[in-house]
Design a protein around this motif. Structure first.
Motif, PDB file in Angstrom:
ATOM      1  N   ILE A 164      -0.855  29.707  35.348  1.00 25.78           N
ATOM      2  CA  ILE A 164      -2.082  29.860  34.549  1.00 25.78           C
ATOM      3  C   ILE A 164      -1.741  30.030  33.082  1.00 25.78           C
ATOM      4  CG2 ILE A 164      -4.013  31.402  34.043  1.00 25.78           C
ATOM      5  CD1 ILE A 164      -4.239  32.037  36.966  1.00 25.78           C
ATOM      6  N   THR A 176       0.101  26.753  31.536  1.00 29.33           N
ATOM      7  CA  THR A 176      -0.810  25.612  31.410  1.00 29.33           C
ATOM      8  C   THR A 176      -1.870  25.869  30.336  1.00 29.33           C
ATOM      9  OG1 THR A 176      -0.490  25.083  33.751  1.00 29.33           O
ATOM     10  CG2 THR A 176      -2.381  24.089  32.655  1.00 29.33           C
ATOM     11  N   TYR A 177      -2.344  27.119  30.258  1.00 26.04           N
ATOM     12  CA  TYR A 177      -3.342  27.453  29.242  1.00 26.04           C
ATOM     13  C   TYR A 177      -2.774  27.242  27.840  1.00 26.04           C
ATOM     14  CZ  TYR A 177      -6.341  30.167  26.178  1.00 26.04           C
ATOM     15  OH  TYR A 177      -7.149  30.567  25.130  1.00 26.04           O
ATOM     16  N   ILE A 223      -4.541  19.635  33.662  1.00 26.44           N
ATOM     17  CA  ILE A 223      -5.023  20.859  34.310  1.00 26.44           C
ATOM     18  C   ILE A 223      -5.148  20.668  35.821  1.00 26.44           C
ATOM     19  CG2 ILE A 223      -7.034  22.378  34.524  1.00 26.44           C
ATOM     20  CD1 ILE A 223      -7.495  21.997  31.514  1.00 26.44           C
ATOM     21  N   TRP A 226      -5.829  20.771  23.051  1.00 23.02           N
ATOM     22  CA  TRP A 226      -7.261  20.867  22.775  1.00 23.02           C
ATOM     23  C   TRP A 226      -7.526  21.055  21.279  1.00 23.02           C
ATOM     24  CZ3 TRP A 226     -11.394  20.387  26.075  1.00 23.02           C
ATOM     25  CH2 TRP A 226     -12.642  20.760  25.578  1.00 23.02           C
ATOM     26  N   LEU A 252      -3.681  23.649  37.838  1.00 23.68           N
ATOM     27  CA  LEU A 252      -4.602  24.761  38.095  1.00 23.68           C
ATOM     28  C   LEU A 252      -4.984  24.899  39.568  1.00 23.68           C
ATOM     29  CD1 LEU A 252      -5.585  26.950  36.275  1.00 23.68           C
ATOM     30  CD2 LEU A 252      -7.737  25.729  35.966  1.00 23.68           C
ATOM     31  N   LYS A 268      -4.198  24.419  25.463  1.00 22.01           N
ATOM     32  CA  LYS A 268      -4.861  24.891  24.243  1.00 22.01           C
ATOM     33  C   LYS A 268      -4.332  24.162  23.009  1.00 22.01           C
ATOM     34  CE  LYS A 268      -7.703  27.816  22.200  1.00 22.01           C
ATOM     35  NZ  LYS A 268      -9.155  27.807  22.474  1.00 22.01           N
TER      36      LYS A 268
END
Length: 418
Positions: A356, A359-360, A43, A367, A47, A364
């Motif tokens: 954004i 990368t999200y 990130i 994660w 980001l 995710k």
């Protein structure tokens, strides 16, 4: 004056690239070394670029107040150099928290983005259209060589834990070197020629910049097709460095080699591109390179063998050279001088929104499934799938509107530099 300024611009490119190679390239490794974690390292590599792109929205207003594209570029470059000072402090004393590091990197990227539109406008005036392809190909080779040199020097220092004089941390030494390179680069920028008459450009805020962007259908559609593809790129690309360092367990020497062969691939390909620059448009180069990078993320799931990774990085460097040169030529040749600042300001914003989203999605997946090899493979395969989905409409659009011309529709016109 013009010829001298173009030579100075090559020195500026070299010094700025040394900063990138020895400083920027190792920022993800630095964040991992202070315990930020794999997902956060990914990130932090993307980001802050987004927040930096939002910061650069002040560029049109800033130009209006400073009233000089040159002074704005020099000020932005100097600010970018100064962002290394807190990095020097933290790397020599204690680790910054996530948000402090995020703020520093946001200022780093914001100042870099802020300089971009004004620099493109300035170079568009300085470089004649007929010599643009050759000059920017040469400048790109100088840049890649500088990045490679900085990368190798930084990698050797980290691998051997080199400590010189008062530097208690290798990262401290690298950040001091990057700071010095960018500071001298800003001085060289201040020595280049700029005709005050070139400042007679309409002074636009962001709202007016958006109107300029929206008014031209061809440009607007092209960037709207490009943005989803760029989002797809960032599904997997931010997590390559954490994968190499944390999962493959590369030491700094192997990591340096992996990044180095990518730039070697770029340098060799830039030489190849230079040979047929007259017969290929920026759009053709972009489409070819974009198509070539579609399957590359999935290849990371094939093998974690070191030599296979080096080969994959080399091929990736070759493909990205086509993309980068293609975009550079589009920005230089196919956007009119009075549109460069507003168009590139909006482009940077669209690009940041794409980052954004991409990368999200990738973060995710990691994660949810955890920081393990199989999760990275899932992200890489997903990266290729979404790249393919984003590339196809971009390819169709460019082919339908470009044909054999070097312009994208009637809206993209080439204006001769004065």
């Amino acid at each position: 004056m013009r010829e001298r300024s173009l030579r100075l611009s090559l020195f500026d490119a070299f010094l700025c690239s040394l900063m990138i190679g020895a400083g920027e390239t190792y920022l993800p490794a630095y964040s991992l070394s202070i315990g930020m974690g794999e997902i956060f390292a990914g990130i932090l590599s993307t980001l802050p670029i987004v927040s930096g792109a939002f910061l650069q929205l002040i560029t049109p207003r800033g130009l209006q107040r400073i009233r000089s594209h040159k002074n704005w570029v020099v000020a932005s470059a100097t600010l970018q150099a100064l962002t290394f000072i807190p990095l020097i402090y933290f790397s020599a004393t204690k680790a910054p928290n996530f948000w402090m590091l995020f703020l520093i990197l946001s200022l780093y990227w914001g100042s870099g983005f802020a300089a971009g539109p004004a620099w493109n406008y300035w170079m568009g005036r300085l470089v004649q259209v007929e010599e643009g392809s050759r000059y920017f190909a040469k400048r790109a080779r100088v840049s890649q060589f500088g990045i490679l040199l900085g990368l190798i020097g930084g990698g050797v220092a980290l691998h051997n834990n080199v400590e010189i004089g008062p530097f208690s941390s290798v990262f401290t030494m690298l950040f001091v070197f990057a700071f010095a390179c960018r500071l001298v680069s800003s001085f060289i920028l201040s020595s280049q020629y700029f005709d005050p008459a070139w400042n007679k450009e309409p002074k636009l805020g962001f709202r007016a910049s958006w109107k300029v962007f929206w008014a031209n259908k061809s440009k607007r559609q092209f960037f709207f097709y490009l943005a989803p593809f760029q989002a797809a790129v960032f599904v997997s690309s931010p997590f390559v460095t954490p994968y190499m360092l944390a999962q493959v367990k590369m030491d700094y020497g192997a990591y340096m080699t992996a990044i180095g062969v990518l730039f070697i691939g770029k340098i060799l390909t830039l030489t190849l591109i230079d040979r047929f620059r007259q017969s290929a448009s920026g759009f053709n180069l972009l489409v070819f390179g974009a198509g070539a990078i579609v399957p590359l993320p999935a290849m990371w799931a094939v093998s974690s063998d070191m030599y296979f990774i080096f080969f994959l990085q080399f091929i990736s460097g070759m493909a990205w050279a086509f993309v980068e040169v293609g975009l550079s030529l589009i920005f230089f040749k196919d956007i009119k001088h009075d549109e460069k600042v507003p168009m590139l300001t909006v482009y940077n914003l669209l690009n940041s929104l794409a980052i954004i989203l991409g990368t999200y999605i990738g973060g995710k997946v990691l994660w949810v499934f955890g920081e393990k090899v199989s999760s990275y493979y899932a992200v890489f395969i997903l990266g290729s799938l979404v790249r393919g989905a984003g590339f196809y409409p971009l390819y169709r659009y460019v082919r339908n509107h470009l044909g054999n011309s070097e312009r994208l529709g009637e809206g993209l016109s080439t204006e001769k530099a004065s």
